[in-house]
Enzyme design. Structure first.
Site, PDB file in Angstrom:
ATOM      1  N   HIS A 189       0.793  -1.231   0.000  1.00 30.63           N
ATOM      2  CA  HIS A 189       0.000   0.000   0.000  1.00 30.63           C
ATOM      3  C   HIS A 189       0.822   1.276   0.000  1.00 30.63           C
ATOM      4  O   HIS A 189       0.366   2.311  -0.471  1.00 30.63           O
ATOM      5  CB  HIS A 189      -1.055  -0.038   1.103  1.00 30.63           C
ATOM      6  CG  HIS A 189      -2.198  -0.915   0.718  1.00 30.63           C
ATOM      7  ND1 HIS A 189      -2.275  -2.227   1.097  1.00 30.63           N
ATOM      8  CD2 HIS A 189      -3.245  -0.682  -0.098  1.00 30.63           C
ATOM      9  CE1 HIS A 189      -3.343  -2.761   0.539  1.00 30.63           C
ATOM     10  NE2 HIS A 189      -3.956  -1.852  -0.181  1.00 30.63           N
ATOM     11  N   ARG A 296     -10.549   3.670  -1.650  1.00 29.06           N
ATOM     12  CA  ARG A 296     -10.098   2.854  -0.511  1.00 29.06           C
ATOM     13  C   ARG A 296     -10.411   3.613   0.771  1.00 29.06           C
ATOM     14  O   ARG A 296      -9.594   4.400   1.254  1.00 29.06           O
ATOM     15  CB  ARG A 296      -8.589   2.607  -0.603  1.00 29.06           C
ATOM     16  CG  ARG A 296      -8.157   1.646  -1.700  1.00 29.06           C
ATOM     17  CD  ARG A 296      -6.646   1.407  -1.614  1.00 29.06           C
ATOM     18  NE  ARG A 296      -6.223   0.269  -2.395  1.00 29.06           N
ATOM     19  CZ  ARG A 296      -5.770   0.333  -3.642  1.00 29.06           C
ATOM     20  NH1 ARG A 296      -5.689   1.482  -4.262  1.00 29.06           N
ATOM     21  NH2 ARG A 296      -5.397  -0.770  -4.268  1.00 29.06           N
ATOM     22  N   ARG A 332     -15.414   1.398  -1.794  1.00 26.41           N
ATOM     23  CA  ARG A 332     -15.207   0.104  -1.165  1.00 26.41           C
ATOM     24  C   ARG A 332     -15.337   0.268   0.342  1.00 26.41           C
ATOM     25  O   ARG A 332     -14.738   1.175   0.920  1.00 26.41           O
ATOM     26  CB  ARG A 332     -13.810  -0.415  -1.502  1.00 26.41           C
ATOM     27  CG  ARG A 332     -13.465  -1.652  -0.691  1.00 26.41           C
ATOM     28  CD  ARG A 332     -12.184  -2.259  -1.102  1.00 26.41           C
ATOM     29  NE  ARG A 332     -11.042  -1.572  -0.536  1.00 26.41           N
ATOM     30  CZ  ARG A 332      -9.788  -1.888  -0.836  1.00 26.41           C
ATOM     31  NH1 ARG A 332      -9.537  -2.845  -1.717  1.00 26.41           N
ATOM     32  NH2 ARG A 332      -8.785  -1.244  -0.294  1.00 26.41           N
ATOM     33  N   GLU A 431     -11.272 -10.952  -5.303  1.00 23.32           N
ATOM     34  CA  GLU A 431      -9.868 -10.973  -4.868  1.00 23.32           C
ATOM     35  C   GLU A 431      -9.458 -12.361  -4.415  1.00 23.32           C
ATOM     36  O   GLU A 431      -8.297 -12.621  -4.154  1.00 23.32           O
ATOM     37  CB  GLU A 431      -9.672 -10.023  -3.676  1.00 23.32           C
ATOM     38  CG  GLU A 431      -9.945  -8.586  -4.010  1.00 23.32           C
ATOM     39  CD  GLU A 431     -10.028  -7.729  -2.767  1.00 23.32           C
ATOM     40  OE1 GLU A 431      -9.065  -7.010  -2.508  1.00 23.32           O
ATOM     41  OE2 GLU A 431     -11.052  -7.766  -2.067  1.00 23.32           O
ATOM     42  N   ASN A 454      -4.410  -7.335  -7.131  1.00 24.91           N
ATOM     43  CA  ASN A 454      -3.287  -7.299  -6.179  1.00 24.91           C
ATOM     44  C   ASN A 454      -3.410  -8.473  -5.217  1.00 24.91           C
ATOM     45  O   ASN A 454      -2.440  -9.162  -4.924  1.00 24.91           O
ATOM     46  CB  ASN A 454      -3.285  -5.997  -5.381  1.00 24.91           C
ATOM     47  CG  ASN A 454      -3.278  -4.780  -6.277  1.00 24.91           C
ATOM     48  OD1 ASN A 454      -2.907  -4.886  -7.437  1.00 24.91           O
ATOM     49  ND2 ASN A 454      -3.702  -3.647  -5.752  1.00 24.91           N
ATOM     50  N   ASP A 455      -4.620  -8.662  -4.729  1.00 21.10           N
ATOM     51  CA  ASP A 455      -4.848  -9.804  -3.847  1.00 21.10           C
ATOM     52  C   ASP A 455      -5.092 -11.085  -4.634  1.00 21.10           C
ATOM     53  O   ASP A 455      -4.587 -12.141  -4.271  1.00 21.10           O
ATOM     54  CB  ASP A 455      -6.035  -9.526  -2.915  1.00 21.10           C
ATOM     55  CG  ASP A 455      -5.604  -8.670  -1.731  1.00 21.10           C
ATOM     56  OD1 ASP A 455      -4.552  -8.983  -1.139  1.00 21.10           O
ATOM     57  OD2 ASP A 455      -6.302  -7.694  -1.417  1.00 21.10           O
ATOM     58  N   ARG A 465       2.185 -10.490  -1.156  1.00 17.22           N
ATOM     59  CA  ARG A 465       2.453  -9.299  -1.968  1.00 17.22           C
ATOM     60  C   ARG A 465       3.450  -8.345  -1.324  1.00 17.22           C
ATOM     61  O   ARG A 465       3.941  -7.413  -1.963  1.00 17.22           O
ATOM     62  CB  ARG A 465       1.147  -8.568  -2.318  1.00 17.22           C
ATOM     63  CG  ARG A 465       0.430  -7.983  -1.130  1.00 17.22           C
ATOM     64  CD  ARG A 465      -1.021  -7.638  -1.469  1.00 17.22           C
ATOM     65  NE  ARG A 465      -1.214  -6.241  -1.801  1.00 17.22           N
ATOM     66  CZ  ARG A 465      -2.399  -5.661  -1.900  1.00 17.22           C
ATOM     67  NH1 ARG A 465      -3.513  -6.365  -1.731  1.00 17.22           N
ATOM     68  NH2 ARG A 465      -2.516  -4.398  -2.207  1.00 17.22           N
ATOM     69  N   CYS A 502      -9.805  -3.244 -10.509  1.00 19.92           N
ATOM     70  CA  CYS A 502      -9.199  -2.114  -9.794  1.00 19.92           C
ATOM     71  C   CYS A 502      -7.848  -2.474  -9.199  1.00 19.92           C
ATOM     72  O   CYS A 502      -7.259  -1.682  -8.478  1.00 19.92           O
ATOM     73  CB  CYS A 502     -10.143  -1.585  -8.727  1.00 19.92           C
ATOM     74  SG  CYS A 502     -10.604  -2.843  -7.538  1.00 19.92           S
TER      75      CYS A 502
END
Ligand code: PEP
Ligand code: MG
Length: 571
Positions: A189, A296, A332, A431, A454-455, A465, A502
């Site tokens: 992040h 986010r 989200r 995800e 990403n996940d 990650r 996303c």
């Protein structure tokens, strides 16, 4: 000079002095002192310097991040001035003839333990404040430097083992020209935030903290993922030229700012942005975003000492919706856990935080927290085009439960005469591999999907990650990933729903032709990736990309897929 390789995390070139953001060693020996009053004077001096620093930090935070973020430092200042804490420390020195460090540590620890054990959120937060403030005072007693990102007032590049998202939130762009870390990956992040702040960054270098001394000149090349320490005159000139070329390229891209994204065969796709704060909307507008594909919201909960209130959240959501006008804004719900901690919730440490108690799992159990957010969102819904999505959905039951809570809160608000939009779409992030595989079942009940690669990639490849040692397994072009994405898009379309993405993959130049071919409807990415993506897509034919992606699905490795894309698109 020497060069270090890492992971390119945020585009651009930064050239400035290195600034080490290290956690100082605060260990000390407990000693008996002959002159207690002398120790008390040392303590008073340390308290005074800490107070001046905190006032300065609070002012910086207010200017660069707003009143909300500054509040936490007011709480810290209150602790410093609290006689109920400070007097017992002094008594401890006088009564026991011990050094100030030992007295401070013992007394503060006693209060921290006491407040923590109380079944009261407010007192638990005070424990966290006391802990933070004690560290600062201790550093001054020990005369070790206590680096603080919010105190920086000259141009620097931050060097750290790691940056937490809340460290990153405190960076002031005016002075912090870039950052580079030992650990982390492209989708950690802090890297994501660097992109929204438009600060060049290289992460996962493994050794930058041990290789670059404080104050040495360094260059961060966020495109190549390299850091140059103590550059020669020639290198400086080369990178200054590269920096200028990048600025010029940006001006070229800017020409498409107000244009739609249409392929050569006339297909429109939506290019929207990922944001973390209401302030990021400016970046979305400046970069020609057609909406927000991922807000986010957890950043609203971070960098402070308590949960944000319903009204505070309402104001943030309303601001984003109003500023985006009739453009879609996908919000989200809270995704805390993994690398995003909330110290004031005092969640237990977990062996595998990314596989643990995070996001919707936490919200369904702590529905007291969840309901506050949903009410704020519902109240804000009349100010724009709101869509709500739930993170980390693994089962249909989780989605049904989250949706039921949302509808319950909606009914309550309506019963109280509050107006709520009737056209809020409710979707989920994909995800978790089980959800991608079972997309067909989900598609019957959700309004949309947004693939969080990403996940999804970390779970599919079983590769953390945040861990640079396994970052080679972050393979967005792997046929396994492409097949999952394909399955999600097909499932959505079969039910007349839309599918977006996303995760960072959506803004990746090699992935874009493939995703276009697979039929992705909405691409949500860092705002700064939108114009390069638009430039690229307007030169591609969807029909050709369909052919390309069908072929890619049958290949064996990520490498083969990449070669195919390069060959067919001339990249
Ligand atoms: C994702 O997982 O792809 C995503 C967009 O969410 P985050 O990066 O915040 O986990
Ligand atoms: Mg995610």
């Amino acid at each position: 000079m020497s060069m270090i390789n890492g992971i390119a995390a945020s585009n651009g070139i930064a050239i400035a002095k290195a600034y080490h953001l290290a956690v100082p060693d605060l260990s000390f020996d407990k000693t008996t002192v002959a002159n207690a009053e002398e120790e008390i004077s040392r303590l008073d001096a340390a308290l005074e310097i800490s107070k001046k620093e905190l006032e300065k930090i609070r002012e910086n935070a207010r200017v660069s991040l707003g009143d909300e973020h500054a509040e936490i430092f007011s709480a810290h200042l209150l602790v410093l001035a609290d006689p109920e804490l400070i007097n017992p420390v002094k008594d401890n020195i006088r009564n026991n003839n011990i050094n100030a460090e030992a007295a401070l540590d013992e007394t503060a620890t006693m209060f921290i333990d006491m407040f923590r054990s109380m079944d009261n959120e407010y007192m638990k937060e005070r424990a966290a404040d006391i802990q933070d403030v004690t560290k600062r005072v201790m550093a001054h007693l020990l005369q070790v430097s206590f680096p603080d990102p919010a105190l920086i007032d000259e141009e620097v590049i931050i060097i750290a083992e790691d940056l937490t998202p809340s460290d990153t939130a405190q960076l002031n762009k005016q002075f912090v020209k870039g950052f580079t870390t030992d650990i982390g990956g492209r989708t950690s992040h802090s890297a994501i935030m660097a992109r929204s702040l438009e600060i060049p960054a290289v992460v996962g270098t493994k050794s930058i903290t041990s290789s670059a001394a404080n104050d040495v000149m360094i260059i961060v090349d966020g495109m190549e993922g390299t850091v140059i320490i103590d550059p020669t005159e020639d290198e400086l000139a080369t990178y200054k030229a590269k920096q200028e070329a990048f600025e010029q390229q940006k001006q070229e891209w800017a020409k498409l700012k107000n244009e739609p994204t249409i392929t050569t065969d006339g297909v429109h796709v939506e290019l929207v942005a990922n944001i973390g704060t209401p302030e990021d909307v400016t970046g979305v507008q400046n970069n020609g975003g057609e909406g927000v594909g991922l807000y986010r919201t957890e950043f609203l909960y971070m960098g402070k000492s308590e949960l944000p209130s319903e009204d505070e959240q309402f104001e943030s959501y309303k601001a984003v919706l109003e500023n985006m006008g009739d453009k879609p804004v996908v919000v989200r719900t809270l995704d805390i856990g993994g690398d995003k901690e909330l110290s004031y919730l005092q969640l237990p440490k977990e062996m595998n935080p990314f596989l643990g108690y995070r996001a919707i799992r936490l919200c369904l159990e702590r529905d007291d927290i969840f309901r506050v957010q949903l009410r704020a969102l519902l109240r804000a819904s009349v100010y724009g085009n709101l869509k709500i999505m739930f993170p980390m959905i693994a089962t249909l039951e989780e989605f049904r439960q989250a949706k039921a809570i949302l509808l319950e809160e909606k009914d309550k608000l309506v019963a109280d005469g509050v107006s709520v939009s009737d056209s809020i779409e409710i979707g989920i992030m994909v995800e978790i591999p089980s959800t991608a595989v079972a997309a067909k079942q989900f598609a019957k009940e959700v309004d949309f999907f947004s693939v969080g690669t990403n996940d999804l990639i970390q779970y599919t490849m079983a590769a953390d990650r945040m861990n640079e040692r396994v970052s080679y397994l972050y393979q967005p072009y792997h046929p396994a990933i492409l097949n999952l994405v394909h399955n999600v898009i097909e499932a959505a379309h079969a039910e007349g729903k839309w599918a977006g993405m996303c995760g960072e993959m959506a803004g990746d130049a090699i992935a874009i032709p493939l995703l276009l071919g697979l039929g992705l409807d909405e691409f949500s990415m860092s705002a700064t990736s939108i114009l390069p993506a638009r430039t690229q897509i307007t030169k591609l034919s969807k029909a050709d990309m369909q052919e390309l992606s069908q072929q890619a699905l049958t290949l064996s490795t990520a490498d083969e897929v990449e070669q195919l894309v390069r060959q067919k698109t001339g990249q």
